[in-house]
Design a protein around this motif. Structure first.
Motif, short mmCIF file in Angstrom:
data_model
loop_
_atom_site.label_atom_id
_atom_site.label_comp_id
_atom_site.label_asym_id
_atom_site.label_seq_id
_atom_site.Cartn_x
_atom_site.Cartn_y
_atom_site.Cartn_z
N PHE A 293 0.82 -1.21 0.00
CA PHE A 293 0.00 0.00 0.00
C PHE A 293 0.85 1.26 0.00
N GLU A 294 0.28 2.30 -0.59
CA GLU A 294 0.83 3.64 -0.50
C GLU A 294 -0.15 4.49 0.29
N SER A 295 0.35 5.19 1.29
CA SER A 295 -0.52 6.07 2.07
C SER A 295 -0.72 7.37 1.31
N VAL A 296 -1.99 7.72 1.07
CA VAL A 296 -2.33 8.90 0.27
C VAL A 296 -3.35 9.74 1.02
N LYS A 297 -3.11 11.03 1.09
CA LYS A 297 -4.04 11.92 1.79
C LYS A 297 -5.39 11.99 1.08
N ARG A 298 -5.35 12.09 -0.25
CA ARG A 298 -6.59 12.19 -1.02
C ARG A 298 -6.35 11.64 -2.43
N TYR A 299 -7.25 10.78 -2.87
CA TYR A 299 -7.18 10.24 -4.23
C TYR A 299 -8.50 10.58 -4.91
N CYS A 300 -8.42 11.23 -6.07
CA CYS A 300 -9.64 11.75 -6.71
C CYS A 300 -9.89 11.12 -8.08
N PHE A 301 -11.17 10.95 -8.37
CA PHE A 301 -11.61 10.50 -9.68
C PHE A 301 -12.66 11.47 -10.21
N LEU A 302 -12.43 11.97 -11.42
CA LEU A 302 -13.44 12.73 -12.14
C LEU A 302 -14.13 11.76 -13.08
N LEU A 303 -15.40 11.47 -12.79
CA LEU A 303 -16.13 10.45 -13.54
C LEU A 303 -17.22 11.09 -14.38
N LYS A 304 -17.24 10.75 -15.66
CA LYS A 304 -18.31 11.19 -16.55
C LYS A 304 -19.34 10.07 -16.63
N LEU A 305 -20.50 10.32 -16.03
CA LEU A 305 -21.51 9.28 -15.88
C LEU A 305 -22.88 9.80 -16.30
N THR A 306 -23.77 8.86 -16.61
CA THR A 306 -25.16 9.22 -16.86
C THR A 306 -25.86 9.43 -15.52
N HIS A 307 -27.03 10.01 -15.57
CA HIS A 307 -27.81 10.22 -14.34
C HIS A 307 -28.08 8.89 -13.64
N ASP A 308 -28.41 7.86 -14.42
CA ASP A 308 -28.70 6.55 -13.83
C ASP A 308 -27.47 5.95 -13.17
N GLU A 309 -26.31 6.11 -13.80
CA GLU A 309 -25.07 5.57 -13.22
C GLU A 309 -24.72 6.27 -11.92
N ILE A 310 -24.92 7.58 -11.88
CA ILE A 310 -24.66 8.32 -10.64
C ILE A 310 -25.58 7.83 -9.53
N ALA A 311 -26.86 7.67 -9.86
CA ALA A 311 -27.83 7.20 -8.87
C ALA A 311 -27.48 5.80 -8.37
N LEU A 312 -27.05 4.92 -9.27
CA LEU A 312 -26.67 3.56 -8.87
C LEU A 312 -25.47 3.58 -7.93
N LEU A 313 -24.49 4.41 -8.24
CA LEU A 313 -23.30 4.49 -7.39
C LEU A 313 -23.64 5.03 -6.00
N VAL A 314 -24.42 6.09 -5.96
CA VAL A 314 -24.81 6.67 -4.67
C VAL A 314 -25.56 5.63 -3.84
N ASN A 315 -26.47 4.92 -4.48
CA ASN A 315 -27.23 3.89 -3.76
C ASN A 315 -26.32 2.76 -3.27
N ALA A 316 -25.34 2.38 -4.10
CA ALA A 316 -24.43 1.31 -3.72
C ALA A 316 -23.59 1.69 -2.51
N PHE A 317 -23.02 2.90 -2.52
CA PHE A 317 -22.22 3.34 -1.39
C PHE A 317 -23.08 3.52 -0.14
N ASP A 318 -24.34 3.90 -0.36
CA ASP A 318 -25.24 4.14 0.77
C ASP A 318 -25.67 2.84 1.44
N THR A 319 -25.89 1.80 0.64
CA THR A 319 -26.44 0.55 1.18
C THR A 319 -25.39 -0.52 1.47
N MET A 320 -24.17 -0.36 0.97
CA MET A 320 -23.15 -1.39 1.12
C MET A 320 -22.93 -1.81 2.58
N PRO A 321 -22.84 -0.89 3.54
CA PRO A 321 -22.56 -1.30 4.92
C PRO A 321 -23.59 -2.26 5.51
#
Length: 291
Positions: free
Chosen positions: A182-210
Motif C-alpha cells: 500500500f501507498e498512504s495517500v491523503k486524497r485520491y480523486c476520480f473525475l467520472l463522466k456518468l449518466t444520471h442513472d449511473e450516478i444514482a446507482l453508485l450513490v445507492n451502492a455506497f449508501d447501502t453497502m454497509p
C-alpha cells in the motif's frame, strides 16, 4: 525619433531590465506576440509584456496565450504567490490543474507516459511537439469554478474516467484483500463522466453497502457513450455529467489494471451547478477500480 517614441523606447528598455532582475526569463508558455496583439494598451505603452502580465495583467484576467485562460486557471488554483503561468509550470500541472477548458493536463500525462517520464510540462509539450505529432488533447473536466478538493492533489492521484476507448469498472468491497503493498495517500480523486442513472446507482451502492450483506457490488461503465442510458429528448446521445469522487485518508494498492483503495471517508462532489458542492459523504470503506 518623436518624443512619444523616445518615451516608449525608454520604458521598454527599463521595464525589460526590471523584469530580468526581478522575475527572470519569460516562460515558454507566455506568448509575447499574442499578448501584445490582444492588449493594445500594453503595446502602446512600451512596457515589457510579461512584466505587465505579472504586475497587472493576470489580476485583470488577461490571457498570456491563446491556449491559456487566466480566469479559468485562477478559478481552480485560487490565490497563488506566483502568476498563473509560472504557477502552472511549477506546481499546477502536477496538481491536476488545467490551463484552458480545452486541455486536460492529467489526461494528457496519463495518455502519454513518455511525456510524464520526460518531466516536460504537458501543455508546453503539446504546443511544441504534441500537436504536430498528432497527439490528442482532451477537454478539461473542471468547470470555471474553484474545486477545493483538487488543490494540492498531484496528477498521479487524479484520474479522469472513462478514458477514451477504455471501459472501467468500480467494485465496492466489504473486505480489503490482504497481502497488497500500500501507498498512504491523503486524497485520491476520480473525475467520472456518468449518466444520471449511473450516478444514482453508485450513490445507492455506497449508501447501502454497509448493511446490504453483499461482499461486493460492481458497476461497469462502457466507453461507448451511445450504449449508456437513455438519450435526452431530441438527442442521439445520453447526457453525461462529471462528478468528483474524493477518497480521503486512504491506502492505495496498484497492480496491473487494478487500483484498490481503502479510505477513511468518501466525498462525492456535485459539479453540475455553477458552485461545486459536497453532495454526499460516505463512511470508511474499500473500492477497486479496473481500468
Amino acid at each position: 525619433m518623436s518624443q512619444p517614441s523616445l518615451k516608449r523606447a525608454a520604458i521598454r528598455t527599463l521595464s525589460r531590465v526590471v523584469r530580468r532582475v526581478v522575475i527572470g526569463r519569460v516562460p515558454g508558455l507566455f506568448d509575447t506576440a499574442y499578448y501584445l496583439k490582444h492588449n493594445g494598451d500594453v503595446a502602446a505603452s512600451g512596457i515589457d509584456p510579461y512584466l505587465h502580465y505579472v504586475w497587472r495583467g493576470a489580476a485583470e484576467n488577461r490571457d498570456p496565450a491563446e491556449d491559456f485562460d487566466t480566469a479559468f486557471f485562477r478559478n481552480q488554483s485560487g490565490k497563488t504567490r506566483l502568476d498563473p503561468v509560472r504557477h502552472y509550470l511549477r506546481f499546477g500541472s502536477a496538481a491536476g490543474l488545467d490551463p484552458h477548458p480545452g486541455f486536460s493536463s492529467t489526461s494528457y500525462l496519463i495518455r502519454y507516459p513518455d511525456v510524464t517520464a520526460s518531466g516536460v510540462n504537458p501543455l508546453l509539450h503539446y504546443r511544441t511537439n504534441g500537436r504536430r505529432e498528432g497527439r490528442v488533447a482532451q477537454p478539461s473536466a473542471a468547470k470555471t469554478m474553484n474545486i477545493s478538493a483538487l488543490r494540492s492533489v498531484p496528477s498521479r492521484h487524479l484520474r479522469s474516467l472513462p478514458e477514451e476507448g477504455r471501459p472501467f469498472s468500480m467494485t465496492l468491497l466489504r473486505a480489503f484483500p490482504a497481502g497488497d503493498t500500500f501507498e498512504s495517500v491523503k486524497r485520491y480523486c476520480f473525475l467520472l463522466k456518468l449518466t444520471h442513472d449511473e450516478i444514482a446507482l453508485l450513490v445507492n451502492a455506497f449508501d447501502t453497502m454497509p448493511t446490504s450483506g453483499h461482499t461486493a457490488i460492481t458497476l461497469e461503465v462502457s466507453a461507448d457513450t451511445d450504449a449508456r442510458g437513455e438519450a435526452e429528448p431530441h438527442d442521439a446521445r445520453p447526457k453525461l455529467d462529471t462528478v468528483l469522487f474524493a477518497f480521503e485518508h486512504c491506502y492505495v494498492a496498484a497492480q496491473g489494471d487494478s487500483l484498490r483503495i481503502r479510505y477513511a471517508e468518501l466525498r462525492l462532489w456535485d459539479l453540475r451547478e455553477q458552485e461545486a458542492r459536497v453532495a454526499e459523504i460516505f463512511p470508511a470503506g474499500a473500492v477497486e477500480f479496473r481500468i
